[in-house]
Design an enzyme around this catalytic site. Structure first.
Site, PDB file in Angstrom:
ATOM      1  N   GLU A  28      18.292  16.218  38.357  1.00 31.48           N
ATOM      2  CA  GLU A  28      19.193  15.618  39.341  1.00 31.48           C
ATOM      3  C   GLU A  28      19.132  14.095  39.311  1.00 31.48           C
ATOM      4  O   GLU A  28      18.052  13.514  39.259  1.00 31.48           O
ATOM      5  CB  GLU A  28      18.779  16.112  40.737  1.00 31.48           C
ATOM      6  CG  GLU A  28      19.594  15.546  41.879  1.00 31.48           C
ATOM      7  CD  GLU A  28      18.985  15.897  43.245  1.00 31.48           C
ATOM      8  OE1 GLU A  28      19.389  16.920  43.821  1.00 31.48           O
ATOM      9  OE2 GLU A  28      18.103  15.160  43.711  1.00 31.48           O
TER      10      GLU A  28
ATOM     11  N   TYR B  60      26.602  11.749  42.883  1.00 37.47           N
ATOM     12  CA  TYR B  60      25.546  12.757  42.717  1.00 37.47           C
ATOM     13  C   TYR B  60      25.876  13.564  41.466  1.00 37.47           C
ATOM     14  O   TYR B  60      26.998  14.048  41.330  1.00 37.47           O
ATOM     15  CB  TYR B  60      25.534  13.688  43.941  1.00 37.47           C
ATOM     16  CG  TYR B  60      24.539  14.829  43.817  1.00 37.47           C
ATOM     17  CD1 TYR B  60      23.266  14.736  44.388  1.00 37.47           C
ATOM     18  CD2 TYR B  60      24.870  15.994  43.111  1.00 37.47           C
ATOM     19  CE1 TYR B  60      22.361  15.759  44.263  1.00 37.47           C
ATOM     20  CE2 TYR B  60      23.955  17.029  42.980  1.00 37.47           C
ATOM     21  CZ  TYR B  60      22.704  16.905  43.562  1.00 37.47           C
ATOM     22  OH  TYR B  60      21.799  17.923  43.427  1.00 37.47           O
TER      23      TYR B  60
END
Ligand code: GDP
Ligand code: MN
Length: 399
Positions: free
Chosen positions: A201, A113
Site C-alpha cells: 500500500e 491511495y
C-alpha cells in the site's frame, strides 16, 4: 509479517518507484545529520520526521512532522523518541518509538491511495485506488465508497498496461503524469507477487505542484506499507531479514520459535489448547461462564511435553493471568501421555495460579487418574470432567 515504512520505501525504490531520499535513525543527533543529507540530495529545505512503528495513523497522532531546519528535525526526533505513540491502531497504552525515518519533504498538490491486496471473494489480486488519499481507506469506504476504484488483476498477466493507464486517468492524472502513475501501480503489482505480499500500500501517493524542472509535477510515494504472507517467507531471505523483533510481543516471538500460535488478549484466564477450533470453543465457553480469556494459545496437534512447557511459560509470563485452563483433545496423542506431559511441564514451570485441566479422547481414563495422582504435587491442579465443568471451575477460581 509487517515491515517498517523505511524498509518499504527501500523496496519501492529498488523496484523503480520514485521515493524522496531519507534514512532511518535512532537518535536526535542522527536525525539532524539525516535531515542535512536528505534535503541536500533533494534540493529542498523541507524535511519530514516520521515515527517507525507497525501501526498507522501516525500523522494524526503527531508522529509525522514537517521540519524546515536541522534544529527542527532534531527537536521533532527528540520529542518522538521520548513520547509514546497513541493512535486509533495502537490501543490506549500506545507504542514506544525507537526508530525514526528522516526524509526530504515534498510539496503536495494532491494525495492518492493505491494498494494491491488479495480479494478472497473473487480469488484475484486486486488494485485498489482512490483520489481521496491521505486518509485511511476504511474511512473512504464508509463515507464515500464510490471514490474507490477496484481493478481485479489477471492471475497470470497481473496488472496490464491498459488497466494501469485507465485507473490513472480515472484518478484524474493528465499528460505525463499518467504514465508516471501507471508505472507506480505496475511496479507495485509486480512487487506484490514477487515478494508474496498480503498487502502493498502507498498512502499517500502524491502529485507535486508544477515547478520549472517538473512542469507537470511529479508522482511520488511518500508512505509505504507492506505485509507479507508468513508462509512465503521461506523463499524470501531478503524479506525475512527485515523482521523487527522490537515491534512484536515477546510472547508471540517465543511462541513462533516453538511453533505455537499465541495471541495475547485482554482477560485473566490463560488458555492452553490443541487445535484452533478447540481454542475458539474454549474462549466462547469461558465467556459463557462470565470469564475473559487472557490469550489464544494453540499448541498444535501433537501437544508434546516440550510444547506444553513452553506454552505454560508464555502464559504465566503474562502477569494478568490469574488462572489457566487446559483443554486438550487426545486424538493421535494419547491422553495419558498428554497428562504426564502437563504434569511434568507444570512441575518444571512451577504453578502458583489455579490450573484446570480437561482432557478428552484416547485413554482419557488413564489420563485423568494420572492427574488425580499428581494433585499432591500440584496443589493448584483441578481435573475437570468436561468442557462446561472446566470453564465453570476456572471462572470460579479467578473470580
Ligand atoms: P500515516 O498517518 O501513519 O499514514 O503517515 P503518512 O506518511 O501517510 O503521513 C500522514 C500525512 O502527513 C500525509 O497524508 C500527508 O498529508 C502528510 N505528509 C507526510 N509527508 C509529507 C511531506 O513530505 N510533505 C507534506 N506537505 N505533507 C506530508
Ligand atoms: Mn499513510
Amino acid at each position: 509479517m509487517k515491515i517498517h515504512e523505511y524498509q518499504g520505501r527501500q523496496l519501492l525504490e529498488g523496484a523503480g518507484v520514485p521515493v524522496p531520499p531519507g534514512r532511518m535513525v535512532t537518535s536526535a543527533a542522527q536525525a539532524r545529520a539525516a535531515y542535512e543529507q536528505a534535503t541536500r540530495e533533494a534540493g529542498t529545505s523541507l524535511g519530514v520526521v516520521k515515527a517507525q512503528v507497525h501501526a498507522g495513523g501516525r500523522g494524526k497522532a503527531g508522529f509525522v512532522k514537517l521540519v524546515r531546519s536541522a534544529k527542527e528535525a532534531e527537536d521533532a526526533a527528540a520529542w518522538m523518541l521520548s513520547n509514546r505513540l497513541v493512535s486509533a491502531q495502537t490501543g490506549p497504552e500506545g507504542l514506544d518509538v525507537s526508530k525514526l525515518l528522516v526524509a526530504a519533504g515534498v510539496d503536495i498538490a494532491h494525495e492518492y491511495y493505491v494498494a494491491i491486496t488479495t480479494d478472497r471473494a473473487t480469488r484475484r489480486n486486486v488494485l485498489i485506488a482512490s483520489a481521496e488519499g491521505g486518509v485511511e481507506i476504511e474511512q473512504v469506504a464508509r463515507d464515500n465508497p464510490g471514490a474507490i476504484i477496484k481493478t481485479p488483476l489477471h492471475p497470470l498477466m497481473g496488472l496490464q498496461a491498459h488497466q494501469a493507464r485507465r485507473v490513472a486517468f480515472e484518478l484524474g492524472f493528465t499528460g505525463k503524469q499518467v504514465s508516471q502513475a501507471a508505472k507506480v501501480m505496475t511496479k507495485l503489482a509486480e512487487l506484490y507477487v514477487a515478494k508474496d505480499c498480503s498487502l502493498a500500500e502507498i498512502n499517500p501517493l502524491v502529485l507535486t505542484p508544477p515547478t520549472e524542472k517538473h512542469p507537470e509535477g511529479q508522482v511520488l510515494a511518500i508512505d509505504a506499507k507492506f505485509n507479507f504472507d508468513d508462509n512465503g517467507l521461506f523463499r524470501h531471505a531478503d524479506v525475512a531479514g527485515l523482521f523487527d523483533p522490537a515491534e512484536e510481543d515477546a510472547g508471540e516471538i517465543k511462541a513462533k520459535e516453538f511453533g505455537l500460535s499465541y495471541i495475547p488478549l485482554e482477560g485473566n484466564i490463560g488458555c492452553l489448547v490443541n487445535g484452533a477450533g478447540l481454542a475458539m470453543a474454549t474462549m466462547d465457553i469461558i465467556k459463557l461462564h462470565g470469564g475473559e480469556p487472557a490469550n489464544f494459545l494453540d499448541v498444535g496437534g501433537s501437544a508434546s511435553e516440550e510444547a506444553v512447557t513452553e506454552a505454560f511459560k508464555i502464559i504465566l509470563a503474562d502477569s494478568a493471568v490469574k488462572g489457566v485452563m487446559v483443554n486438550i483433545f487426545g486424538g493421535i496423542m494419547r491422553c495419558d501421555i498428554i497428562a504426564q506431559g502437563i504434569v511434568n511441564a507444570a512441575k518444571s514451570v512451577g504453578f502458583k495460579v489455579p490450573l484446570v485441566v480437561r482432557l478428552e479422547g484416547t485413554n482419557v481414563e488413564a489420563g485423568r487418574r494420572l492427574l488425580e495422582r499428581a494433585a499432591g504435587d500440584l496443589p493448584t491442579l483441578q481435573a475437570a470432567t468436561d468442557l462446561g465443568d472446566a470453564a465453570a471451575k476456572v471462572c470460579k477460581a479467578v473470580a
